[in-house]
Design a protein around this motif. Sequence first.
Motif, PDB file in Angstrom:
ATOM      1  N   TYR A   1       0.533   7.398  36.458  1.00 34.18           N
ATOM      2  CA  TYR A   1       1.235   7.606  35.195  1.00 34.18           C
ATOM      3  C   TYR A   1       2.318   6.764  35.643  1.00 34.18           C
ATOM      4  CZ  TYR A   1      -2.376  11.245  34.836  1.00 34.18           C
ATOM      5  OH  TYR A   1      -3.398  12.106  34.974  1.00 34.18           O
TER       6      TYR A   1
ATOM      7  N   ARG B   1       1.847   8.014  30.090  1.00 34.84           N
ATOM      8  CA  ARG B   1       1.047   7.560  29.489  1.00 34.84           C
ATOM      9  C   ARG B   1       0.027   7.061  31.081  1.00 34.84           C
ATOM     10  NH1 ARG B   1       1.549   1.606  30.965  1.00 34.84           N
ATOM     11  NH2 ARG B   1       3.173   0.713  31.068  1.00 34.84           N
TER      12      ARG B   1
ATOM     13  N   VAL C   1      -2.237   4.965  33.636  1.00 31.96           N
ATOM     14  CA  VAL C   1      -2.391   4.220  34.558  1.00 31.96           C
ATOM     15  C   VAL C   1      -3.655   3.405  34.992  1.00 31.96           C
ATOM     16  CG1 VAL C   1      -0.029   3.204  33.551  1.00 31.96           C
ATOM     17  CG2 VAL C   1      -0.663   3.757  35.673  1.00 31.96           C
ATOM     18  N   THR C   2      -4.016   4.508  36.170  1.00 25.32           N
ATOM     19  CA  THR C   2      -5.311   4.312  37.054  1.00 25.32           C
ATOM     20  C   THR C   2      -5.998   6.114  36.551  1.00 25.32           C
ATOM     21  OG1 THR C   2      -4.414   6.360  38.594  1.00 25.32           O
ATOM     22  CG2 THR C   2      -4.137   3.305  39.177  1.00 25.32           C
TER      23      THR C   2
ATOM     24  N   ASN D   1       1.194  -2.309  33.300  1.00 26.47           N
ATOM     25  CA  ASN D   1       0.285  -1.660  32.226  1.00 26.47           C
ATOM     26  C   ASN D   1      -1.477  -1.711  32.975  1.00 26.47           C
ATOM     27  OD1 ASN D   1      -1.578  -3.628  33.123  1.00 26.47           O
ATOM     28  ND2 ASN D   1      -0.738  -4.707  30.862  1.00 26.47           N
ATOM     29  N   GLY D   2      -1.720  -0.989  34.205  1.00 27.82           N
ATOM     30  CA  GLY D   2      -3.003  -0.952  34.678  1.00 27.82           C
ATOM     31  C   GLY D   2      -3.736  -1.826  35.149  1.00 27.82           C
TER      32      GLY D   2
END
Length: 649
Positions: A469, A485, A487-488, A529-530
């Motif tokens: 995150y 947020r 991301v994975t 952003n992943g």
Amino acid sequence: MDNPTGTVVFTTVGRTQYGFDVFSVALPPALTDFSSSPPAEHRLTDGSSINFNAQFAGPVDSNHRRIVYVSERTGASKIYLDSDELPSAPGSLFHDRPIINSGRLFFVSAHERSDAPFKSWSAVYAVELDGSGDLSRLTPSGCVDYSPSVSQSGELIAVASYGCRPWGGEFHQLETDIVVFRRSDPFNRWIVCSLGGWPTWSGEGSIYFHRQAEDGWWSVFRLDLPSDFGSPVPAPERVTPPGVHCLTPAAMLDRRQIAVATRRKGEKHRHIEIFDVELDKFYPVTKYLNPNFHHYNPFVSPNSDHLGYHRFRGESSDGELIIPHLTTVSSPIKSLRMLRLNGSFPSFSPAGDLIVFNPDFDSNAGVDIVKSDGSKRWTLFTGRTSFHNSWSPTESNVIFTSIGPIFESVKKTVQIARVSFDLQVEGDLKTEIKILTKEETGNNAFPSCSPDGKSLVFRSGRSGHKNLYILDAVDGEFNENGGIRRVTDGEWIDTMPSWSPDGKLIAFSSNRHNPANVEAFSIYVMCPNGSNVRRIYVAGAEGSEEVDRERINHVCFSGDGEWLLFTANIAGVTAEPVSLPNQFQPYGDLHTCRLDGSDLRRLTWNGYENGTPAWFPGDETKLGSLGLNSVGDKVSGQFDEPLWIQCDF
């Protein structure tokens, strides 16, 4: 850039507390109970660094107790004869088990790279003490040998050998064979027994060794060799009884006795005892001398009248009694400086003048800061278990840490904290701890701060799986506009993330390629952003058997973003783990590779677990000089025996 540059600081499990010196006691011609009149103990090494795995270098009398041994006083393991360093393997950073016989020095070194991943580099070598000959490798190329023993004549050598097989992954008991060869014909090898370690010669025709018996007790066995080299060998005979662990034997020539290190029920320490094979009787020695110290790896004089071993030197010793905050470790790459920290999870300040770290993982340890020249130390806070730190790249007085227990489940409460402080004030240090994650979100850990200081990437178990995150670095989840947020996302483990210096990549460890295996982790990189997640193949090519054995953690970037630094199991096990204090992962060595996985370099060689590194990219002159040995913690000799040696059968 041809070579990585900068300074790497890392931790070695338990090593800073060893304080080993080599000691000896005289033995009477006929053994008796030592409890009423323990023998006088003599220290044979000088209390500098740690000194271990010795052998007598000839007969012993009241004035001469010459020994050959290993010392780490130079920042790597070197071989010494009394106070003189011996010529051994030039440039090698690992030497072990030295023996002098017939004017030759025999020893283990790991200076030649193995021919495949997951194979130890350890091999046996010999060199003439007078310098008249070249270094000779006695282990065939592609093979792995540990723990040599040389017969009295100097012609026969026994080793614990892994042969040419890749390491199977075990370390509680290495699945080595006992192999014998002639010094004059080292590649004609005689496998005399499967599953055994730490061989020792009794005359020219018998070998004692240790292994774990079927009933669970580590025991000593004896092999009686036929006179014809290479002939079938009878099955080994177990000579020590169940009910006591007997380790690292040393045969006593012309006596049906062996010196062993023992672990007994109800006793917390490893001690040296002499076992009479004919009488089936133990004669304890060191528990009457130092009942509260561990004693390791006995050795005996050629005429069997002196017994040696190594142990913690003791707080009343006149040797080194202070553990420096930082010590220099020899580096295989001249452009890369290496420092061992007395603590874990270091992180450099933006200027490189300070290092934040965790002194321990107990409930009172907290977080400390030390000057990078080792000269001064501060405590930011105590009374809260903490681990893994990240210094803000943009703020000299802000670090991020994980507060809560380490190695816990996804639901256990661990929180990301922002810690602000002022080191300039007099008196009590002013520290403010601000929790950035919500308590009900479970296990949040391993923060890494973005280069602009605005965000943290961290691992959280809030979904029921440990994924990554991004978190606001000032207000965290409590940011009014939404400070977190994901991301994975997957039913696997993503952990230990690290932001690249330019902010374009995040590296992390993951088992997403095989979520069922919670022991094997590889390096992945992705955009913040992943997106664009890709695996870095270090041990072999994509799809190869080797890459699925990778156990890689604690990854971080070089200052130019071209190199990755990490802890890995790729080089296997360097020394028999049962002969050492506890190491959770004795195969853990530091490595670097380029961002595409190429140009793999090994940085550490020893029998320890090395890990939690940090990499300062700048000029090392900014870090100041080291060698302030008077500043640090007191050596207490507090370290564990291997936790997998159980006595509660």
